[in-house]
Design an enzyme around this catalytic site. Sequence first.
Site, PDB file in Angstrom:
ATOM      1  N   HIS A  13     -11.462  -5.884   8.661  1.00 37.78           N
ATOM      2  CA  HIS A  13     -12.116  -5.626   7.383  1.00 37.78           C
ATOM      3  C   HIS A  13     -13.400  -4.820   7.558  1.00 37.78           C
ATOM      4  CE1 HIS A  13      -9.603  -9.167   6.592  1.00 37.78           C
ATOM      5  NE2 HIS A  13      -9.600  -8.823   5.324  1.00 37.78           N
TER       6      HIS A  13
ATOM      7  N   GLU B 200       0.812  -1.222   0.000  1.00 33.72           N
ATOM      8  CA  GLU B 200       0.000   0.000   0.000  1.00 33.72           C
ATOM      9  C   GLU B 200       0.845   1.271   0.000  1.00 33.72           C
ATOM     10  OE1 GLU B 200      -2.640  -3.276   1.229  1.00 33.72           O
ATOM     11  OE2 GLU B 200      -0.621  -2.649   1.871  1.00 33.72           O
TER      12      GLU B 200
END
Length: 662
Positions: free
Chosen positions: A468, A401
């Site tokens: 998540h 990322e």
Amino acid sequence: MSNKIKFTTNAISNEQLLYLYKSMLKPRLIEEKMLILLRQGKISKWFSGIGQEAISVGVTAALYDDEYILPMHRNLGVFTTRKIPLKRLFSQWQGKMNGFTKGRDRSFHFGTQEYHIVGMISHLGPQLGIADGIALANKLKGNSKICAVFTGEGGTSEGDFHEALNVAAVWSLPVLFCVENNGYGLSTPTSEQFNCKNIADKGIGYGMESYIIDGNNIIEVFAKVTEIAESIRKKPRPILLEFKTFRMRGHEEASGTKYVPQEDLDFWASKDPLENFQMFLKEEKILTEEIELVYKEEIIHEINQDLEEAYAEENIISTKNLELNDVYKHHQFKLIAPSENKNNIRFIDAVSQGLQQSMEKHDILVIMGQDVAEYGGVFKITDGFVEKFGKERVRNTPICESAIISTGYGLSVNGMKAVVEMQFADFVSSGFNPIVNLLAKSHYRWQENADVVVRMPCGAGVGAGPFHSQTNEAWFTKTPGLKVVYPAFPQDAKGLLNAAINDPNPILFFEHKALYRSVYQDVSENYFTTEIGKAAVLKEGTKLTIISYGAAIHWVIEALNNHATISADVIDLRTLQPLDVETIYSSVKKTGKAIIVQEDSLFGGIASDISALINENCFEYLDAPVKRIGSLDTPIPFQKDLENIYLAKNNLIEEILKIYNF
């Protein structure tokens, strides 16, 4: 180790050799002057590159002037070889307006498009990912240009180093990764930094060519880099270069060099790149005493004259408004009206349509993320995009990322646009640094926009557990320079996403996963835009203002539909930064009561700031305390019953009625 530098001219002309000598002499004389000024208290800090000039000068001289270089704080020779006027550098170091950052950042923490230089931030690592983005733009443009990025041996210990080299290798990006190995990361020796013999050995793990170069030999640096640069212009690929060198002074002047054994200092002093090259040129009858004297007089005169001009420049006078106006790049929003022709589609389809139509509108737009190409992303939002736009513009990324966000910034620097998908918003923590320290501060620091949209699939209610399910917008609403968009309905999602991609500022675009396939709306077929920073009043009433966004706005509507007697304004913020305070204040002044509902855990969320703003600006209109409603201050559990306990949805109506009846 031999302390003898072996120079061979390598068919370099005498004129070019003298140019390289003069180019090394200039930063050395500037540094010597700066060290005097530092002792006199006329500058506050200095990072010396004495002993390393051959690398900066040699690499810069080997590149074309319109090829980007990304230097660090000891690469003065990059700036002088690119012929930046010294008075501008001196103004920069003194915090004057004629510098590059309007006094907002110091030393070499700046960039300049005019000279194709992108300066560092103190976190070092993102610099390497930016180079990937610049190189990717060069490759997509087919312009046969390369770029070079510098780091030190200490910087190779950062995860960004691995991520950036891995991405460059996988994508065959034309980047020169230049590592100046001077033996110490501040005071920590390389033996405590890594366990391989040479940094160049790391290239093997990336399937990347690598070379070790004598960083104190200007001819070797210039000749080798020139040869490599020509090669990768013809055949794009990354190359790792390790320059063996030494800095003769401390990490900064205050650090000193007591941690360095004296025999090492003596050895490297004998390998001084400038003195050895000067001796060679004189032995070869290329440099004479007369030429040397002319060079020194010319450079010293330039230094002294430009210093006087920098000293004479007035100190910066600014205002709060001027400072605030530079946080974002000015952007004139262009409204493109939605069409009357509509289709009833899901939230997820609206996002996909917006992306697709934006890709059609902007041929400089690149989408990057894990599994976004053939697989279509984990939510299938980019399904079919590869067939329409090709793998060059719809790019699967490694799991990295940080590097990919930095790559997005590099694309922006080189005139392109980027949409970066976080597979889940939770994973943005692995890319947090480049968002809050690179993208967010870019325009304020050196007037460079960051044309990057980071898509953030977020939210609970789907049994996805602690890693998540976060709706972590509060991490970013706190950071000046970022815009945060959080739509709740398909029409808004499409229009706001199109507007976000048009906006040259960095934007976090939150998309609630629970809404993807559960919320339908009639959505305009055409490409249209919705203004960022404008809230929507979904329902009008007289007794209460309810402010919310994302999935929580649907909780509010459901609760009010079940209690038709409640007369309330319902405001969907849509954008959290910048915040539409006018709509909020107008409603609260009318109703006299306010509730802010967020899905995020309560403490430290944006509801707290909105509550404070209402109290500070509407206090005399209030008939009840401002109420914040948020989820439990715990991580988000997986099991459904536990998740229901976590979410604020389940006691929402009770809290609304308490304030309504206050």
